[in-house]
Design a protein around this motif. Sequence first.
Motif, short mmCIF file in Angstrom:
data_model
loop_
_atom_site.label_atom_id
_atom_site.label_comp_id
_atom_site.label_asym_id
_atom_site.label_seq_id
_atom_site.Cartn_x
_atom_site.Cartn_y
_atom_site.Cartn_z
N ARG A 175 0.88 -1.22 0.21
CA ARG A 175 0.02 0.07 0.07
C ARG A 175 0.93 1.23 0.07
O ARG A 175 1.36 1.51 1.07
CB ARG A 175 -0.96 -0.16 1.28
N CYS A 201 -5.30 -7.62 -3.67
CA CYS A 201 -5.94 -6.37 -3.91
C CYS A 201 -4.93 -5.41 -4.74
O CYS A 201 -4.70 -4.14 -4.23
CB CYS A 201 -6.38 -5.65 -2.45
N SER A 206 -3.34 -2.70 -7.05
CA SER A 206 -3.69 -1.23 -7.23
C SER A 206 -2.60 -0.77 -8.05
O SER A 206 -2.75 0.42 -8.08
CB SER A 206 -4.01 -0.63 -5.77
N PHE A 266 -7.79 -9.16 -8.02
CA PHE A 266 -8.44 -7.97 -8.15
C PHE A 266 -9.45 -7.97 -7.27
O PHE A 266 -10.24 -9.09 -6.94
CB PHE A 266 -8.75 -7.67 -9.47
N ASN A 286 -12.36 -2.79 -5.50
CA ASN A 286 -12.19 -1.38 -5.96
C ASN A 286 -12.11 -1.50 -7.69
O ASN A 286 -12.08 -0.35 -8.07
CB ASN A 286 -10.90 -0.94 -5.48
N LEU A 287 -11.99 -2.52 -8.34
CA LEU A 287 -12.09 -2.63 -9.56
C LEU A 287 -13.30 -2.19 -10.22
O LEU A 287 -13.36 -1.60 -11.44
CB LEU A 287 -11.87 -4.09 -10.22
N ALA A 300 -11.81 4.00 -10.87
CA ALA A 300 -10.77 3.05 -11.20
C ALA A 300 -10.40 2.52 -12.66
O ALA A 300 -9.85 1.49 -12.71
CB ALA A 300 -11.29 1.74 -10.38
N LEU A 315 -6.80 1.11 -13.48
CA LEU A 315 -6.95 -0.14 -12.74
C LEU A 315 -7.60 -1.10 -13.70
O LEU A 315 -6.77 -2.19 -13.69
CB LEU A 315 -7.40 -0.33 -11.56
#
Length: 278
Positions: free
Chosen positions: A143, A174, A176, A194, A197-198, A203, A206
């Motif tokens: 992150r 996850c 990113s 994934f 948040n996809l 996004a 992404l």
Amino acid sequence: MIDSHAHLDSERYVGELEDVLRRAKAAGVGAILAIGIGEGPAEMQCALEICRKYREQGTGIRDQSVPGLYASAGIYPHNAHEADEAALSKLDGLLAEPEVIACGEIGLDYYHEGSPHEVQKRVFIRQMKIAAARKRPIIIHCRPKDGDNACWEDTLALLAEHWGPTGIGGILHCFSGDWDHAERAMELGFLISFAGNLTYPKAQPLRDVAARVPLDWLLVETDAPFLAPVPNRGKRNEPAWVAETADVLAGLKGVSAEEIGAATTKNFARLFGLSLGM
Ligand SMILES: [Zn+2]
């Protein structure tokens, strides 16, 4: 479909986990990897305990009304300062258990800064050594701080040095990052997973990366209870909703949701050496 990453031990499921798992099964989720990081090393075994609870019901065969359950164990970067020798030896013991198929989620977090970077790196390396000795794939959390590439560069450099040579592989959970990060991770044997948040409106970058990841390298996950996909964004997430992310991925890859389900199940089984005849 496999949910490759869910925090089933979250306090947000207390008293409701059975219903959550039944809904997942009804939605076509064949298996879930329950992430064992808890709120710190003291709770690393909670995911394994959930697995066992549903495997040992009745005749000792697993409860067919819920998905197949597997567990991981690991010390989250946020808790790196708690990774003393006792915690690391507890991790080693958990990775010896047959249901604990992965070490994670481990890695680096420069966004929350829960532990100093040097401590995070040291604990990340120690856990890679423990996982390598137990031959368990690792699940990576990376992150970055907004607009700063250092977290990716440090993570990929440590993986190249300490993990690539093992040939064991793992999962970038996850995901990113950008295409360069995905490509370098795949070269090191990592599947790209994934999450919800996809599906978010902003996004698109992404989604552009996801469209380029070959089917053989994809996984889907919920990261439940976090990151609920559209149209349930903002609610408590649950494994049944992995289907929404798979649908978006199917659209990006130009294949059916069934093909995404089949490919990601095959990839998961290959990584962990499982036979998932679901
Ligand atoms: Zn997670």
